[in-house]
Every structure is written in structure tokens, then in C-alpha cells.
Design an enzyme around this catalytic site. Structure first.
Site, PDB file in Angstrom:
ATOM      1  N   GLY A  52      -0.486  -9.768 -10.213  1.00 30.15           N
ATOM      2  CA  GLY A  52      -1.117 -11.090 -10.150  1.00 30.15           C
ATOM      3  C   GLY A  52      -0.270 -11.967  -9.240  1.00 30.15           C
ATOM      4  NE  ARG A  88       0.713  -5.260  -5.424  1.00 22.45           N
ATOM      5  CZ  ARG A  88      -0.258  -5.581  -6.272  1.00 22.45           C
ATOM      6  NH1 ARG A  88       0.013  -6.223  -7.393  1.00 22.45           N
ATOM      7  NH2 ARG A  88      -1.520  -5.277  -6.013  1.00 22.45           N
ATOM      8  CD  GLN A 199      -6.067  -4.542 -11.595  1.00 25.41           C
ATOM      9  OE1 GLN A 199      -7.165  -4.009 -11.576  1.00 25.41           O
ATOM     10  NE2 GLN A 199      -5.287  -4.576 -10.543  1.00 25.41           N
ATOM     11  CG  ASP A 240      -4.316 -11.479  -4.926  1.00 24.44           C
ATOM     12  OD1 ASP A 240      -5.429 -11.344  -5.459  1.00 24.44           O
ATOM     13  OD2 ASP A 240      -3.258 -11.142  -5.483  1.00 24.44           O
ATOM     14  CE  LYS A 251      -7.060  -6.163  -7.050  1.00 27.88           C
ATOM     15  NZ  LYS A 251      -5.970  -5.531  -7.610  1.00 27.88           N
TER      16      LYS A 251
HETATM   17  O1  MRU Z   1      -3.556  -6.074  -7.837  1.00 21.26           O
HETATM   18  P1  MRU Z   1      -3.311  -7.216  -8.776  1.00 21.26           P
HETATM   19  O2  MRU Z   1      -3.574  -6.864 -10.200  1.00 21.26           O
HETATM   20  O3  MRU Z   1      -1.978  -7.852  -8.570  1.00 21.26           O
HETATM   21  O4  MRU Z   1      -4.418  -8.246  -8.346  1.00 21.26           O
HETATM   22  C1  MRU Z   1      -4.548  -9.480  -8.986  1.00 21.26           C
HETATM   23  C2  MRU Z   1      -5.728 -10.229  -8.505  1.00 21.26           C
HETATM   24  O5  MRU Z   1      -6.437  -9.820  -7.610  1.00 21.26           O
HETATM   25  C3  MRU Z   1      -5.947 -11.563  -9.113  1.00 21.26           C
HETATM   26  O6  MRU Z   1      -7.306 -11.854  -9.159  1.00 21.26           O
HETATM   27  C4  MRU Z   1      -5.218 -12.566  -8.218  1.00 21.26           C
HETATM   28  O7  MRU Z   1      -3.851 -12.280  -8.180  1.00 21.26           O
HETATM   29  C5  MRU Z   1      -5.402 -13.933  -8.622  1.00 21.26           C
HETATM   30  S1  MRU Z   1      -4.472 -14.194 -10.032  1.00 21.26           S
HETATM   31  C6  MRU Z   1      -3.985 -15.560 -10.466  1.00 21.26           C
END
Ligand code: MRU
Length: 356
Positions: A52, A88, A199, A240, A251
Site C-alpha cells: 500500500g 518497489r 488484497q 499509488d 492496482k
Molecule cells: O500492490 P499493493 O498491494 O501495494 O497495491 C496497493 C494499491 O494498489 C492500493 O490501492 C494503493 O496503494 C492505494 S492505498 C492507500
């Protein structure tokens, strides 16, 4: 937020150790893990024990605190910062947090460097908590408006986990949901499972259950039909990386939900703290999209009948697979951006007016 009625933050510092909730074990086990070195922090981000956008930023900030505990040398700190930024690629919060920390720490050679680092990492967390709470307060108005017209349960669709677990507290997309629930507005959440890492199923549904918010899991391809049948009143997702023109990278699968929402005249909101805004990248095709190991597609993890964790293969070994983790929703499909400062149009003007 509460887990088994106990209030938690997703990350904290205690006795020279960073404490995280290991998200790879959820929803079946609630495990608090210690991070003792910067490389443990890098690894926790890489293998998504923490994930996240805001939470990986905060973990990187604490990672630099751990780095200083290991070695106060500036060249070690610089190397640690590089490792953390590269852990990442897509969420901008990672670089944002490391740059913010390094601004305070670069060139500091006194013993005070540890105190300065810890104070700044704590500040990043406190700020995120406050910003996410404010996102909830602003987003609540949208839910209230819909409720005033509908006078019935509001069905909200969300994708992935933009919840408490993705931030320090409250979440981004879930923050208006928690505010509305606490205010007694009847809401029900459609939770996209969000393949391949699930998730939505593993984390969003889990945290909504803990907070007793009514929710139903759906396979990722279900949202379109629900929208056509009048079963979705609004969508709220996280981000993100949001570009200065309002395009949102989130995502994988977010874009398709936005297209379906547009076709069905359903408001599509993105909730984000300003730490997620990338003011520099001009064009969405320049956003680095994380490509993850295809094992995440070909294998699935869960509990067997005896309660043991099992990983099983779900399609032929010979099948080739590609696993892209994020996509971009162009601003024109977004009804509004819900930020800590208020709600704005997803556009250059909208963001400029809010963040002078
Ligand atoms: O791959 P992740 O689980 O880190 O992806 C998270 C997301 O895509 C969330 O929707 C994004 O970080 C927004 S969270 C506040």
C-alpha cells in the site's frame, strides 16, 4: 482501527525495532513482525509484508532509522536510501518519504542523527494518519449526499486494499466508508477480490469485518454487471501515483472499473493523500509499472482442511503468464479526487487550486 477490538496502527517503533503487521499472513493469522535492519525493511517492502502506497513510504522512512542504528556513516545511509527507493517501482510515496528523510539527514554527522531520523519518520506517520482521517471527513459528504437522495443502503465498490492496512490508520478509500459507518449511514461494500494477490479478499474484507462494516466479496469481473443492474451507487479506490493532470495509477483492474462506471453514470472517486501526487512525471506512459513474478498468477495460497498453509498450482506448468501490477485511469473517467485538503476535479486546475 481495531483488530479483535484492540486499537492498532500498521507500523510503529519500539525498543529500537520497527514493528509491522505481516500482511502476507492475513487474513488467517495476525502476526506482528520485528524489522531490525534496513535490509529487513527493504525485504518487507519487496515481498509485500507491508504494502500500500502510504505504508511502504512509512516503512522506508523507518528503514532509514534502522540504517542509522546500524551505521551512522553518510555513505551507508545513502546506499540504504537507494535500496529502499528501488524496493518497489510504482508507488511514488516510497521516493517521497526517502527524499523527505534524506533532506533532514544528509550531511548530519553528529550523534543527533538518530533522534532527527526517528522524529521525521514519526512525523511522516502522524501526518499520514491525519491526512487519511481528513480524506474520510471530506469523502463522508459525498456519501451523505447520495444517502440524502437514496434514503436507503449505499452500495460502494472498492478495488484492491486502499484501507487501513495500506496506510498508517484509516486508509484512503476506506476512510470515508469508516466515517459513514460510524455516523450510522447504512452502507454496504462490494469488495473486488483483486487478483492475483487478492488484497481485496485477504485484506479489505478482513479489515471491514473487524470494523463490522457490511461487505460482500466479488470476483474482479463482477462489478460491470452490478453497475448495469443498479447495485452500485459509487466507487472509491486508492492511488499509488496521481499525476499533476489527475491521471491515477492504481492496482491493475482499476481502469476497467472506471470505464464501467462511466458507461453506467456511476460516480468514480479516487482517495489519496498528497504524498501520492507525482508533480514531475508529465505523461502516464512514463510511470514505471511493476511487473511481478508470474508465480502469483499460477499459484494460490490458502488453508487446507487441517488449517495448514498450502500453496497450490492452478494452471498448467507450460502456460506462459504475465503479471502487471498497476494500470492508469485517465482523469476523464474520474468524478473527483478526495484529498486531505478537500475534493477536487481530477485535472491540472483542480489539483493546482487545492495545492497552491
Ligand atoms: O500492490 P499493493 O498491494 O501495494 O497495491 C496497493 C494499491 O494498489 C492500493 O490501492 C494503493 O496503494 C492505494 S492505498 C492507500
Amino acid at each position: 482501527m481495531k483488530i479483535e477490538s484492540k486499537e492498532y496502527r500498521t507500523i510503529w517503533f519500539e525498543n529500537n525495532v520497527v514493528k509491522i503487521i505481516d500482511q502476507t499472513k492475513l487474513p488467517h493469522r495476525f502476526v506482528i513482525k520485528d524489522l531490525k535492519t534496513v535490509m529487513e525493511a527493504v525485504n518487507a517492502i519487496k515481498i509485500m509484508e507491508v504494502r500500500g502506497a502510504p505504508l511502504i513510504g512509512a516503512t522506508a522512512a523507518y528503514g532509514l532509522v534502522l540504517s542509522i542504528l546500524e551505521n551512522k556513516d553518510q555513505s551507508f545511509l545513502k546506499k540504504s536510501a537507494d535500496y529502499l527507493i528501488k524496493s518497489r517501482p510504482t508507488a511514488i510515496n516510497l521516493k517521497w518519504a526517502v527524499d523527505r528523510m534524506m533532506k533532514k539527514l544528509s550531511g548530519v554527522n553528529s550523534d543527533k542523527i538518530f533522534e532527527i531520523a526517528l522524529k521525521e519518520a514519526e512525523e511522516i506517520c502522524k501526518e499520514d494518519e491525519k491526512f487519511c482521517k481528513n480524506i474520510g471527513i471530506h469523502g463522508l459528504k459525498i456519501i451523505e449526499d447520495i444517502h440524502n437522495k437514496k434514503k436507503d443502503t449505499i452500495n460502494i465498490l472498492t478495488h484492491c486494499n486502499a484501507g487501513w492496512l495500506a496506510t498508517i490508520n484509516w486508509g484512503t478509500a476506506t476512510s470515508p466508508i469508516y466515517q459513514a459507518h460510524r455516523k450510522g449511514i447504512p452502507i454496504h461494500i462490494w469488495v473486488d477480490e483483486t487478483r492475483p494477490r487478492n488484497q481485496g479478499a485477504n485484506l479489505t474484507s478482513y479489515e471491514l469485518n473487524e470494523e463490522k462494516v457490511p461487505n460482500t466479496l466479488i470476483a474482479d469481473n463482477t462489478g460491470g454487471l452490478l453497475m448495469q443492474r443498479g447495485k452500485v451507487d459509487m466507487c472509491i479506490v486508492g492511488s499509488d501515483r496521481t499525476l499533476a493532470n489527475g491521471d491515477v495509477c492504481n492496482k491493475i483492474g482499476t481502469y476497467l472499473k472506471a470505464l464501467a462506471a462511466k458507461d453506467n453514470n456511476i460516480p468514480f472517486y479516487v482517495a489519496l493523500p498528497s504524498s501520492t501526487i507525482d508533480w514531475k512525471t508529465k505523461y502516464h506512459k512514463n510511470i514505471p509499472i511493476e511487473e511481478r513474478n508470474s508465480d502469483e498468477l499460477s499459484h494460490i495460497e490458502g488453508l487446507d482442511n487441517d488449517g495448514n498453509f498450502k500453496t497450490i498450482r492452478i494452471y498448467p506448468k507450460k502456460s506462459k503468464a504475465m503479471n502487471l501490477a498497476f494500470d492508469v485511469t485517465p482523469a476523464k473517467y474520474i468524478t473527483g479526487l478526495i484529498t486531505e485538503k478537500g475534493i477536487c476535479e481530477a485535472s491540472t486546475e483542480g489539483l493546482k487550486n487545492l495545492f497552491k
